[in-house]
Scaffold this active site. Structure first.
Site, PDB file in Angstrom:
ATOM      1  N   HIS A 160       0.708  -1.012   0.008  1.00  0.00           N
ATOM      2  CA  HIS A 160       0.094   0.012   0.050  1.00  0.00           C
ATOM      3  C   HIS A 160       0.746   1.256   0.306  1.00  0.00           C
ATOM      4  O   HIS A 160       0.446   2.362  -0.632  1.00  0.00           O
ATOM      5  CB  HIS A 160      -0.848  -0.014   1.336  1.00  0.00           C
ATOM      6  CG  HIS A 160      -2.131   0.925   1.353  1.00  0.00           C
ATOM      7  ND1 HIS A 160      -2.954   0.770   0.316  1.00  0.00           N
ATOM      8  CD2 HIS A 160      -2.154   2.311   2.006  1.00  0.00           C
ATOM      9  CE1 HIS A 160      -3.923   1.939   0.447  1.00  0.00           C
ATOM     10  NE2 HIS A 160      -3.377   2.550   1.400  1.00  0.00           N
TER      11      HIS A 160
ATOM     12  N   HIS B 131     -10.475   2.803  -0.866  1.00  0.00           N
ATOM     13  CA  HIS B 131     -10.564   2.602   0.421  1.00  0.00           C
ATOM     14  C   HIS B 131     -11.263   1.112   0.352  1.00  0.00           C
ATOM     15  O   HIS B 131     -12.344   1.141   1.002  1.00  0.00           O
ATOM     16  CB  HIS B 131     -11.213   3.459   1.249  1.00  0.00           C
ATOM     17  CG  HIS B 131     -10.459   3.823   2.258  1.00  0.00           C
ATOM     18  ND1 HIS B 131     -11.047   3.825   3.485  1.00  0.00           N
ATOM     19  CD2 HIS B 131      -9.113   4.038   2.528  1.00  0.00           C
ATOM     20  CE1 HIS B 131     -10.121   4.356   4.374  1.00  0.00           C
ATOM     21  NE2 HIS B 131      -8.751   4.397   3.647  1.00  0.00           N
TER      22      HIS B 131
END
Length: 758
Positions: free
Chosen positions: A52, A99
């Protein structure tokens, strides 16, 4: 190195594995440090080297994208968001991020904090957010959990965005079984700033002070970055603490305080605390500024008792920023944030040795080299094995001739069935929960338009913005699917009157360690690059979201494109609804375009026949560019009354939508047929580079003159009528004759009828 705190566990290889690090990566850490890392250092490395934050499995591929252009003011990845010069001393900051994992576990807060985080990326640069967009994908709506996820995500976006006071003006919502266990929630923000008045996300100036501003720090979101770097499993429900909790009212105060501090010249550098929190912001700002930091964590305002250095460094509590300020301006900076009732705590200072040193009540608990941790620096870079998926042989072998064609007697029923597909039907149930008009800049919002149009106050300019992507196309032909994602986003912006200038992207894929997934990722990125070079829309940055899998399998590979367009004259904003009876209806295509049996990957094939197969629709990038430039010339000349691109559901759905959007009006259409072309392909095929537009009859000659010499054809296919119905013939044979009310019913009720309890 000082002895680690007594209550911190002993760091071992097994503990490193639990933090998501490989054996080899742990060995590199020990080698670099020359010792065993402390527990806090292990946490720092684990989040900074997670997929990430480090993009370790994607950065080598991303560097192949076109990332330069005359309008770009910062390079891709250099700052918190892309920055594009739009003239008149103005710039646009914009970015899209995912998200997905948090929203799969806790849909309301996952979506809400996604909105908050992307807005912070914009205003940390000094730009005021003027609009938000989102791209959402879920499983089948007949699934109870999918309805729960959809409801939670939409409410989260609405509650945060509405309270924050930025309009949500455009988006897309798709449903497919491939997203059943792993929804996609991609959020985009767009902001305006004067050129030269931006702030860099870099720490510079030895002796300058480091502040944490905004909310207090809690335990929410710890290891959110590593959570987003692994597949969703049945155990993911136990990871709710990895999902952050947002407060839009605090974010509104933070926005105003931040912009005031920037206007007063109080800020040297600033970065949002998003993924990996204080760890990421301190390391990235230090590396970007070729500096370092000393941090004293006992000075960080916390909202929970007995927080450890490890927890404070890794917390992803929302509505926080890291700010660098000159000492002589510190008092004024503190006063600005105090006025807005926000924390502004000095927690350290900038150094010049390239290291981030972390202290806890005078004890050194972490000492790391910033450059060694960050994307493009010392973080690992991997080139994964890539292998073409075997399923492509089967899907490409599909022959539409094995299916029965529609007939003049059944075509109307099929069209109504498609209008009731949740992928095509009105998303009013979604966007009516959003405030689309706050701040009064929205010229064209959700509804009868291919893209949103936002006025830039004090000028004649406007922005046309759109998010787009089709995972089914990418699944069937990754490279062409990537090309189409860019082209359709640009085509939508053009249909609204905008000139496409740049993109941001959110690349949602499965596990990169699987060779078939990685091959698809590389091919899709190559396709995005092809289209961006052809359309001259460079990539300003974005986000990669891997590990979008669940125990049942991976999602469709889904690159989402956020397209930015500019209108020099806001009065040229164009919508898809018909304007006046008697107007001529045209179909704009490439000059050499012919109808073909282009049914592969279509909504018709998937929804009516339950088949996802065939090849992605035909696309020629030069033809696409010519069509877009032709329509833009017509719009800028003031000749186009309405424009709508042919996309999901094909030409019949495009025309039906134009009628649905136009109370009191209808359309009479005559199409030429071809002996070798199926009727379902003619009506519902999704061949690219086609736009339906309307023109007043007196401008017909001028349209022909403006298009003369261009490699396009604009065939007049019908007339806008004052009868509320869609009439369509092929070679003089009646095919469709449906009242507008018949079209509206399935289109408007498809989603609400499936959401009866929310």
């Amino acid at each position: 190195m000082a002895e680690t705190l007594l209550h911190e566990p002993e760091v071992t290889l097994e503990l490193a594995r639990q933090h998501g690090l490989t054996d080899e990566e742990y060995g590199w850490i020990v080698e670099k440090l020359g010792r065993t890392p402390t527990f806090t250092e292990l946490g720092i490395y684990s989040v900074m080297w997670s997929e990430h934050c480090s993009y370790k499995n994607s950065i080598a591929v991303l560097k192949t994208l076109p990332r330069e252009g005359p309008a770009l003011l910062v390079g891709a990845g250099e700052e918190n968001a892309g920055l594009v010069d739009i003239g008149d001393g103005l710039a646009v900051a914009f970015k899209i991020e995912s998200h997905n994992h948090p929203s799969a576990v806790e849909p309301y807060q996952g979506a809400a904090t996604g909105v908050g985080g992307i807005h912070r990326d914009i205003f940390t640069m000094g730009a005021r957010p003027i609009c938000a967009l989102n791209s959402l994908r879920f499983g089948r709506l007949d699934n109870l959990r999918v309805r729960y996820l959809l409801d939670g995500v939409v409410r989260g976006i609405a509650d945060y965005g509405n309270a924050f006071g930025v309009p949500t003006v455009a988006g897309e919502v798709y449903f497919d079984p491939s997203y059943e266990g792993n929804p996609l929630v991609n959020a985009m923000s767009v902001g305006i700033v004067r050129v030269g008045q931006t702030v860099s996300a870099a720490a510079r100036g030895k002796g300058n002070l480091v502040y944490i501003v905004g909310s207090a720090t809690g335990r929410d979101g710890i290891h959110g970055a590593t959570f987003a770097s692994e597949e969703i499993t049945e155990e993911s429900e136990a990871k709710r603490p990895s999902v952050q909790v947002g407060d839009p009212f605090t974010e509104k105060l933070l926005l105003e305080a931040t912009l005031e501090a920037i206007r007063k010249g109080l800020i040297v550098g600033m970065q949002d605390m998003g993924a990996a929190g204080l760890t990421c912001s301190s390391c990235e700002m230090s590396a970007r500024g070729k500096s370092g930091m000393v941090l004293h964590l006992e000075r960080v305002p916390v909202r929970e008792p007995d927080m450890t250095p490890y927890e404070i460094m890794l917390s992803e509590s929302q509505e926080r920023m890291l700010v660098v300020c000159e000492p002589e301006k510190a008092a004024e900076l503190e006063e600005v944030f105090r006025k807005w009732d926000l924390h502004a705590a000095c927690i350290g200072e900038v150094t010049d040795d390239g290291r981030v040193r972390v202290y806890w009540h005078g004890q050194l608990v972490a000492d790391v080299e910033a450059e060694h941790l960050v994307l493009g620096g010392g973080a690992p870079v991997y080139y994964r094995e890539a292998r073409r998926p075997a399923y492509l042989d089967e899907t490409l072998a599909f022959d539409p001739a094995t299916l029965p064609d529609v007939t003049p007697e059944t075509a109307g029923d099929v069209l109504l069935q498609l209008l009731g597909s949740p992928n095509i039907a009105s998303k009013r149930w979604v966007f009516e929960q959003y405030d689309t008009m706050v701040r009064t800049n929205t010229v064209v919002g959700p509804g009868p338009s291919d893209a949103a149009v936002i006025r830039i106050k004090g000028t004649r300019k406007a922005l046309a913005v759109k998010v787009d992507g089709n995972g089914r196309y990418v699944y069937l032909n990754p490279r062409r699917g990537g090309q189409i994602a860019v082209c359709e986003a640009a085509r939508n912006v053009v249909c609204a009157g905008g000139r496409p200038v740049a993109i941001t992207n959110c690349l949602n894929f499965g596990n990169p360690y699987k060779p078939e997934v990685y091959w698809t990722f590389k091919e899709a990125v190559a396709g995005i690059g092809d289209a961006c070079r052809a359309l001259e829309t460079p990539v300003t940055g974005g986000n990669v979201s891997f590990y979008n899998e669940n125990p049942q399998g991976a999602i469709f590979p889904t690159p989402t494109i956020g397209m930015l367009g500019v209108l020099e004259d806001v009065t040229r904003a164009t919508t898809a609804d018909f304007k006046q009876a008697g107007d001529h209806i045209y179909l704009l295509t490439p000059a050499a375009w012919l109808h073909r049996n282009d049914l592969g990957g279509s909504e018709y094939l998937a929804y009516v026949h339950g088949i996802t197969a065939g090849d992605a629709p035909h696309l020629d990038l030069e033809e696409e560019k010519a069509v877009q430039q032709a329509l833009l010339a017509l719009i800028e000349a003031g000749l186009v009354r309405s424009a709508h691109d042919v996309a999901d559901g094909g030409l019949a759905v495009c025309l039906a939508e134009c009628v649905i959007f136009s109370p009191g009006l209808g359309a009479r259409v005559e199409l030429p047929g071809a002996p070798e072309v199926r009727l379902d392909a003619l009506l519902f095929g999704e061949a690219q580079s086609r736009i339906v537009f309307t023109v007043a009859p007196e401008h017909e000659a001028e349209v022909a003159r403006l298009l003369e010499g261009r490699p396009v054809q604009a065939r007049r296919i019908g007339t806008v009528t004052d009868a509320e119905r869609l009439e369509l013939q092929v070679d003089g044979r009646p095919i469709l004759n449906l009242e507008r009310a018949q079209l509206v019913a399935p289109y408007e009720t498809a989603i609400p009828s499936r959401m009866p309890t929310v």
